[in-house]
Enzyme design. Structure first.
Site, PDB file in Angstrom:
ATOM      1  N   ARG A 102       0.891  -1.179   0.000  1.00 18.62           N
ATOM      2  CA  ARG A 102       0.000   0.000   0.000  1.00 18.62           C
ATOM      3  C   ARG A 102       0.919   1.217   0.000  1.00 18.62           C
ATOM      4  O   ARG A 102       1.648   1.445   0.986  1.00 18.62           O
ATOM      5  CB  ARG A 102      -0.922   0.005   1.204  1.00 18.62           C
ATOM      6  CG  ARG A 102      -1.605   1.347   1.367  1.00 18.62           C
ATOM      7  CD  ARG A 102      -2.795   1.331   2.264  1.00 18.62           C
ATOM      8  NE  ARG A 102      -3.925   0.672   1.642  1.00 18.62           N
ATOM      9  CZ  ARG A 102      -5.202   0.904   1.966  1.00 18.62           C
ATOM     10  NH1 ARG A 102      -5.512   1.782   2.887  1.00 18.62           N
ATOM     11  NH2 ARG A 102      -6.174   0.271   1.361  1.00 18.62           N
ATOM     12  N   HIS A 129      -6.773   0.669  -7.076  1.00 14.69           N
ATOM     13  CA  HIS A 129      -7.095  -0.154  -5.904  1.00 14.69           C
ATOM     14  C   HIS A 129      -7.759  -1.431  -6.429  1.00 14.69           C
ATOM     15  O   HIS A 129      -8.961  -1.652  -6.264  1.00 14.69           O
ATOM     16  CB  HIS A 129      -8.021   0.636  -4.981  1.00 14.69           C
ATOM     17  CG  HIS A 129      -8.097   0.121  -3.584  1.00 14.69           C
ATOM     18  ND1 HIS A 129      -7.405  -0.996  -3.145  1.00 14.69           N
ATOM     19  CD2 HIS A 129      -8.799   0.563  -2.493  1.00 14.69           C
ATOM     20  CE1 HIS A 129      -7.675  -1.202  -1.872  1.00 14.69           C
ATOM     21  NE2 HIS A 129      -8.505  -0.273  -1.449  1.00 14.69           N
ATOM     22  N   GLN A 132      -9.986  -3.809  -4.196  1.00 12.84           N
ATOM     23  CA  GLN A 132     -11.285  -3.216  -3.908  1.00 12.84           C
ATOM     24  C   GLN A 132     -12.235  -3.414  -5.097  1.00 12.84           C
ATOM     25  O   GLN A 132     -13.383  -3.824  -4.935  1.00 12.84           O
ATOM     26  CB  GLN A 132     -11.108  -1.718  -3.626  1.00 12.84           C
ATOM     27  CG  GLN A 132     -12.384  -1.001  -3.300  1.00 12.84           C
ATOM     28  CD  GLN A 132     -12.937  -1.382  -1.927  1.00 12.84           C
ATOM     29  OE1 GLN A 132     -12.223  -1.343  -0.941  1.00 12.84           O
ATOM     30  NE2 GLN A 132     -14.186  -1.764  -1.865  1.00 12.84           N
ATOM     31  N   ASP A 222     -16.726   7.789  -3.087  1.00 16.25           N
ATOM     32  CA  ASP A 222     -15.527   7.651  -2.246  1.00 16.25           C
ATOM     33  C   ASP A 222     -15.179   9.057  -1.768  1.00 16.25           C
ATOM     34  O   ASP A 222     -15.762  10.056  -2.248  1.00 16.25           O
ATOM     35  CB  ASP A 222     -14.392   7.014  -3.073  1.00 16.25           C
ATOM     36  CG  ASP A 222     -13.124   6.765  -2.247  1.00 16.25           C
ATOM     37  OD1 ASP A 222     -13.192   6.754  -1.004  1.00 16.25           O
ATOM     38  OD2 ASP A 222     -12.036   6.606  -2.864  1.00 16.25           O
ATOM     39  N   CYS A 262     -16.329   2.341  -0.761  1.00 17.83           N
ATOM     40  CA  CYS A 262     -15.236   1.438  -0.380  1.00 17.83           C
ATOM     41  C   CYS A 262     -14.910   1.539   1.111  1.00 17.83           C
ATOM     42  O   CYS A 262     -14.325   0.625   1.669  1.00 17.83           O
ATOM     43  CB  CYS A 262     -13.997   1.740  -1.214  1.00 17.83           C
ATOM     44  SG  CYS A 262     -13.443   3.454  -1.044  1.00 17.83           S
ATOM     45  N   ARG A 290     -14.270  -8.094   0.747  1.00 11.09           N
ATOM     46  CA  ARG A 290     -12.809  -7.909   0.608  1.00 11.09           C
ATOM     47  C   ARG A 290     -12.076  -9.172   1.090  1.00 11.09           C
ATOM     48  O   ARG A 290     -11.063  -9.570   0.513  1.00 11.09           O
ATOM     49  CB  ARG A 290     -12.350  -6.679   1.411  1.00 11.09           C
ATOM     50  CG  ARG A 290     -12.837  -5.339   0.889  1.00 11.09           C
ATOM     51  CD  ARG A 290     -12.224  -4.988  -0.467  1.00 11.09           C
ATOM     52  NE  ARG A 290     -10.782  -5.093  -0.462  1.00 11.09           N
ATOM     53  CZ  ARG A 290      -9.941  -4.132  -0.066  1.00 11.09           C
ATOM     54  NH1 ARG A 290     -10.414  -2.967   0.301  1.00 11.09           N
ATOM     55  NH2 ARG A 290      -8.627  -4.298  -0.096  1.00 11.09           N
TER      56      ARG A 290
END
Ligand code: CP
Ligand code: NVA
Length: 307
Positions: A102, A129, A132, A222, A262, A290
């Site tokens: 990340r 991402h 996701q 988001d 998300c 996830r």
């Protein structure tokens, strides 16, 4: 060797295989089965930014499959200048069966792909991402009973989450519409890249959020300022003010339209509490997926390596 570094590097068949594995693992999990398919395998996570879902879903996923994980901040890993990225990648890759990263700059993901010698998973970068997005298309499939011909409308910034979601939708036959102000939309070359990869892709972008959601099966948003953009938050709050997902915007969507995010959300900024906690919100099953997709990704990567 395959990686889950950027979705546009995968094929629609790859995406379909990951989703299929994830569905099978989720079904087994629901039946109380936790098959030890990755016993003795080690997942390393190297994170430069905070995380709840990505870190925990992967650590739980590998534990459920019989393997183990270790977590390092980028500083602890020596990516703060203590040694070269190439050296850190080579050493960590020799100890690990997969590495989840990340990071702020996607260049770091590319460098690990080049040097680590093990599958690399992008757990969020400035560019995308993918974990996701794979999980999100699974959630859409489960909630709407299929993917082909459905419409996902992303209201907000053309950020990492929006980019990966647009590619995942293109690869699974879902129409994707971005509603964003001028200057915060996808660049034409990004859209062109998706269309080159998936000639049938249906990706559109407009500025009017009400028009965009009129035929939505899913309304997705988001944060307006992603991690690393905190200094722009006040400015972005003004730019995106008319893009808040609230009951008035949801009223412009079909009644059946679901709400997705998300997470983490900035409550009452990009989405109001009544929508986030409302009957059409599927953000919690979305977050649960996830974990199921993390297992699908680990298993798929393992099946696509030669040793
Ligand atoms: N959605 C998501 O990636 O959450 P985290 O930042 O908590 O990992
Ligand atoms: N766009 C957000 C997503 C967090 C999961 C960020 O990058 O901060």
């Amino acid at each position: 060797m395959k990686h889950v570094d950027s979705l546009v590097q995968l094929t629609p068949a790859d995406v379909s295989e990951i989703l299929q594995l994830s569905v099978e693992l989720k079904t087994q999990f629901r039946n109380g089965e936790r098959p030890c398919l990755l016993g003795g395998r080690v997942l390393t996570l190297v994170f430069e930014k905070p995380s709840l879902r990505t870190r925990v879903s992967f650590e739980v996923a590998i534990a459920q499959l019989g393997g183990s994980s270790l977590f390092l901040s980028c500083g602890e890993a020596g990516l703060n200048g203590r040694e070269s990225v190439a050296d850190v990648s080579r050493v960590l890759g020799s100890y690990s069966d997969w590495i989840v990263l990340r990071v702020f700059s996607h260049k770091l993901v590319d460098q690990f792909v080049e040097h680590a010698g093990c599958p690399i998973i992008n757990g969020l970068s400035d560019q995308g991402h993918p974990c996701q997005a794979l999980s999100d298309v699974l959630t859409v499939q489960e909630t709407l009973g299929g993917l082909k011909g459905k419409t996902v409308v992303f209201v907000g910034d053309a950020n990492n989450v929006a980019r990966s979601l647009a590619v995942a939708c293109a690869m699974t036959g879902v129409k994707f519409i971005l509603a964003a102000p001028v200057g915060y939309q996808f660049t034409p070359d990004f859209v062109e890249r998706i269309k080159q990869k998936v000639p049938t892709a249906d990706v559109a972008q407009i500025t009017d959020p009400r028009a965009a959601v009129a035929r939505a099966d899913v309304v997705y948003t988001d944060v307006w300022a992603s991690m690393g953009q905190e200094a722009e938050f006040e400015k972005r709050k003004q730019v995106f003010a008319s893009y808040q997902v609230n009951s008035a915007l949801m009223a412009a969507a079909p009644q059946h339209a679901r709400f997705m995010h998300c997470l983490p959300a900035r409550r009452n900024i990009e989405v109001t509490d009544d929508v986030l906690d409302g009957p059409n919100s599927i953000v919690i099953p979305q977050a649960e997926n996830r974990m199921h997709v993390a297992r699908g990704i680990l298993l798929w990567l393992q099946q696509n390596r030669s040793h």
